[in-house]
Design a protein around this motif. Structure first.
Motif, mmCIF file in Angstrom:
data_model
loop_
_atom_site.group_PDB
_atom_site.id
_atom_site.type_symbol
_atom_site.label_atom_id
_atom_site.label_comp_id
_atom_site.label_asym_id
_atom_site.label_seq_id
_atom_site.Cartn_x
_atom_site.Cartn_y
_atom_site.Cartn_z
ATOM 1 N N LEU A 19 0.928 -1.106 -0.044
ATOM 2 C CA LEU A 19 0.072 0.044 0.078
ATOM 3 C C LEU A 19 0.807 1.023 0.242
ATOM 4 O O LEU A 19 0.410 2.246 -0.474
ATOM 5 N N PHE A 20 2.145 1.196 0.520
ATOM 6 C CA PHE A 20 2.735 2.319 0.634
ATOM 7 C C PHE A 20 3.216 2.654 -0.719
ATOM 8 O O PHE A 20 3.240 3.789 -1.353
ATOM 9 N N VAL A 21 3.664 1.554 -1.793
ATOM 10 C CA VAL A 21 4.027 2.024 -2.957
ATOM 11 C C VAL A 21 2.918 2.314 -3.823
ATOM 12 O O VAL A 21 2.963 3.089 -4.580
ATOM 13 N N PHE A 22 1.708 1.720 -3.521
ATOM 14 C CA PHE A 22 0.453 2.094 -4.160
ATOM 15 C C PHE A 22 0.106 3.635 -4.240
ATOM 16 O O PHE A 22 -0.239 4.085 -4.899
ATOM 17 N N LEU A 23 0.233 4.209 -2.886
ATOM 18 C CA LEU A 23 0.128 5.243 -2.483
ATOM 19 C C LEU A 23 1.119 6.338 -3.591
ATOM 20 O O LEU A 23 0.633 7.337 -3.942
ATOM 21 N N LEU A 24 2.507 5.767 -3.539
ATOM 22 C CA LEU A 24 3.304 6.754 -4.513
ATOM 23 C C LEU A 24 2.824 6.695 -6.050
ATOM 24 O O LEU A 24 3.013 7.328 -6.541
ATOM 25 N N SER B 253 -0.029 8.912 -6.545
ATOM 26 C CA SER B 253 0.515 10.179 -6.562
ATOM 27 C C SER B 253 1.149 10.540 -7.638
ATOM 28 O O SER B 253 1.096 11.846 -8.400
ATOM 29 N N ALA B 254 2.165 9.887 -8.299
ATOM 30 C CA ALA B 254 2.938 10.071 -9.531
ATOM 31 C C ALA B 254 2.116 10.330 -10.592
ATOM 32 O O ALA B 254 2.318 11.083 -11.445
ATOM 33 N N PHE B 255 1.034 9.332 -10.743
ATOM 34 C CA PHE B 255 0.066 9.473 -11.840
ATOM 35 C C PHE B 255 -1.141 10.412 -11.525
ATOM 36 O O PHE B 255 -1.853 10.623 -12.580
ATOM 37 N N ALA B 256 -1.122 11.102 -10.341
ATOM 38 C CA ALA B 256 -2.022 12.127 -10.197
ATOM 39 C C ALA B 256 -3.510 11.672 -10.408
ATOM 40 O O ALA B 256 -4.123 12.271 -11.115
ATOM 41 N N VAL B 257 -3.629 10.532 -9.825
ATOM 42 C CA VAL B 257 -5.036 9.757 -10.087
ATOM 43 C C VAL B 257 -5.907 10.516 -9.262
ATOM 44 O O VAL B 257 -6.103 10.564 -8.060
ATOM 45 N N PRO B 258 -7.183 10.900 -10.068
ATOM 46 C CA PRO B 258 -8.274 11.657 -9.132
ATOM 47 C C PRO B 258 -8.911 10.709 -8.233
ATOM 48 O O PRO B 258 -8.845 9.378 -8.514
ATOM 49 N N LYS B 259 -9.402 10.861 -6.985
ATOM 50 C CA LYS B 259 -9.768 10.305 -6.018
ATOM 51 C C LYS B 259 -11.175 9.242 -6.417
ATOM 52 O O LYS B 259 -11.178 8.360 -5.942
ATOM 53 N N GLU C 13 11.897 4.730 -0.495
ATOM 54 C CA GLU C 13 10.959 4.771 -1.263
ATOM 55 C C GLU C 13 10.234 6.160 -1.471
ATOM 56 O O GLU C 13 9.186 6.195 -1.495
ATOM 57 N N GLU C 14 11.084 6.913 -1.710
ATOM 58 C CA GLU C 14 10.452 8.561 -1.923
ATOM 59 C C GLU C 14 9.689 8.980 -3.122
ATOM 60 O O GLU C 14 8.626 9.522 -3.008
ATOM 61 N N GLU C 15 9.966 8.009 -4.248
ATOM 62 C CA GLU C 15 9.463 8.414 -5.366
ATOM 63 C C GLU C 15 9.326 7.143 -6.023
ATOM 64 O O GLU C 15 10.044 6.269 -5.971
ATOM 65 N N PHE C 16 8.070 7.348 -7.211
ATOM 66 C CA PHE C 16 7.996 6.106 -7.800
ATOM 67 C C PHE C 16 8.643 6.391 -9.273
ATOM 68 O O PHE C 16 8.524 7.262 -9.739
ATOM 69 N N ARG C 17 9.356 5.310 -9.904
ATOM 70 C CA ARG C 17 9.932 5.713 -11.054
ATOM 71 C C ARG C 17 9.332 4.518 -12.260
ATOM 72 O O ARG C 17 9.268 3.325 -11.536
ATOM 73 N N GLU C 18 9.060 4.912 -13.027
ATOM 74 C CA GLU C 18 8.360 4.052 -14.019
ATOM 75 C C GLU C 18 9.546 2.735 -14.463
ATOM 76 O O GLU C 18 10.566 3.230 -14.706
ATOM 77 N N ILE D 115 0.441 -0.732 -11.402
ATOM 78 C CA ILE D 115 0.027 -1.278 -9.954
ATOM 79 C C ILE D 115 0.041 -2.685 -10.252
ATOM 80 O O ILE D 115 0.395 -3.547 -9.376
ATOM 81 N N GLY D 116 -0.337 -3.057 -11.294
ATOM 82 C CA GLY D 116 -0.345 -4.833 -11.622
ATOM 83 C C GLY D 116 1.106 -5.340 -11.533
ATOM 84 O O GLY D 116 1.389 -6.367 -10.816
ATOM 85 N N LEU D 117 1.824 -4.560 -12.329
ATOM 86 C CA LEU D 117 3.566 -4.994 -12.165
ATOM 87 C C LEU D 117 4.156 -4.853 -10.932
ATOM 88 O O LEU D 117 4.910 -5.450 -10.506
ATOM 89 N N THR D 118 3.846 -3.926 -10.272
ATOM 90 C CA THR D 118 4.356 -3.677 -9.074
ATOM 91 C C THR D 118 3.928 -4.802 -7.770
ATOM 92 O O THR D 118 4.897 -5.140 -7.227
ATOM 93 N N ASP D 119 2.780 -5.009 -8.086
ATOM 94 C CA ASP D 119 2.352 -6.323 -6.949
ATOM 95 C C ASP D 119 3.182 -7.536 -7.498
ATOM 96 O O ASP D 119 3.274 -8.318 -6.494
ATOM 97 N N LEU D 120 3.049 -7.822 -8.815
ATOM 98 C CA LEU D 120 3.984 -9.084 -9.344
ATOM 99 C C LEU D 120 5.378 -8.829 -8.778
ATOM 100 O O LEU D 120 5.910 -10.183 -8.151
ATOM 101 N N LEU D 121 5.979 -7.856 -8.546
ATOM 102 C CA LEU D 121 7.194 -7.781 -7.852
ATOM 103 C C LEU D 121 7.285 -8.099 -6.368
ATOM 104 O O LEU D 121 8.229 -8.736 -5.981
#
Length: 346
Positions: A98-103, A106-112, A170-175, A217-223
């Motif tokens: 969830l910590f990474v999901f939050l990042l 935020s990185a993609f500026a997804v509307p709530k 994990e300060e920022e998310f990098r593609e 999110i799908g790829l991050t969860d696989l990691l």
């Protein structure tokens, strides 16, 4: 054709020795129905409230409890306990996601209003990929029991790494490479187009940031599954239990995301608890590998007489460690808040 009854001894035997195709089919159909209902319920963009998130977590935990009860009845205590241990482990390790999901959000500026759908589709992608990972892992374990040495060592190393991580790691998310490849192959719009995943503009097909964040999110969860899948295989070798524990953990993860939100920062000792759990399961795997050893350079290729850790003890250790670290985290956070309040008064 008659449908097998739960009371039929043949059904109990099937669930004990290995799940037949119809059990897998019913399970997958049930999971698909749950996802379909969830997707239909969230078809309109809206922000999820804390009350809705809390209700959702209670529902999904309740479904997991019902499924565990069914396993206890049809498969016996060993299968039921293995599922509970696997579910608790997977759900706890998923909290770290969830910590990474939050990042990512935020990185993609997804509307709530769109975060609900993004997480749901991203989790579906993750579950499909995890399913392939689980099948591959089960096939490898069945043929090469010595792979438990590798899994055990990997989990112990991961445990040390988790405990040594700091909040700045994990300060920022990098593609990743996959997302960068997608951007090179297919044009991506600069802004969202409502909830659309693709649009046709200027005579060609574009994908939107909505689809990109779902893939992320799908790829991050696989990691993250690289840690959690070996961990649950350390508790049970049954692919059905491994898959269903993962599925139910992922089902409740989305609602947990909205429920916890900013509360994640209060779980200051969570990483240490997860590290202890991973190290414990890693040690359990190594003991099992020694017990069934066939490597010629270890004890002359003969099994080593070592004690094994039962699933009941594993479940007790996992729940105990997580409970202690959660309570300690909340106590520590509250103490910090009180200290800050006193400093402001002074």
């Amino acid at each position: 054709m008659s449908v097998p009854s739960a009371a039929d001894p043949a059904v109990s035997l099937a669930l004990t020795d290995g799940e037949p195709l119809w059990v897998w089919a019913l399970t997958l159909a049930g999971l698909a129905a749950i996802f379909a209902v969830d997707l239909w319920a969230g078809r309109r963009p809206r922000e999820v409230t804390m009350r809705e998130a809390g209700r959702g977590v209670a529902i999904y935990v309740g479904l997991a409890a019902l499924f565990a009860g069914g396993l206890f009845v049809l498969g016996g205590p060993e299968k039921g306990t293995a599922f509970v241990a696997g579910y608790v482990t997977e759900y706890s390790l998923s909290v770290d996601n969830l910590f990474v999901f939050l990042l990512i959000m935020s990185a993609f500026a997804v509307p709530k209003a769109f975060q609900h759908r993004v997480l749901l589709v991203g989790i579906v992608i993750a579950l499909v990929m995890r399913g392939g990972f689980i099948l591959a892992g089960a096939a490898v374990i069945e043929r090469f029991s010595w792979v438990f040495y590798l899994f055990g060592a990997f989990l112990v190393i991961t445990a040390v790494k988790v405990c040594l991580e700091t909040s700045d790691d994990e300060e920022e998310f990098r593609e990743n490479a996959v997302l960068r490849l997608v951007r090179r192959v297919v044009p991506v719009t600069d802004t969202y187009r409502g909830s659309a995943l693709t649009v046709v503009e200027y005579g060609k097909r574009w994908i939107t940031p909505m689809l990109m964040v779902m893939i992320a999110i799908g790829l991050t969860d696989l990691l993250f599954a690289l840690d959690s899948i070996p961990a649950i295989f350390g508790l049970t070798k049954d692919p059905y239990i491994v898959f269903t524990a993962n599925a139910f953990a992922l089902l409740g993860l989305r609602q947990l995301y909205f429920l916890l939100g900013g509360l994640l920062s209060r779980l200051v000792y969570l990483q240490y608890g997860l590290g202890v759990v991973l190290a414990f399961i890693g040690a359990k795997l190594v003991l099992e590998a020694l017990h069934t050893n066939s490597l010629p350079f270890v004890n002359g290729g003969e099994p080593v007489d070592v004690p094994l850790i039962g699933i009941e003890l594993s479940l007790g250790v996992i729940i105990g460690v997580l409970a202690v670290t959660t309570v300690a985290s909340l106590v520590r956070t509250r103490a910090r808040q009180e200290d800050r309040a006193l400093e402001e008064i002074d």
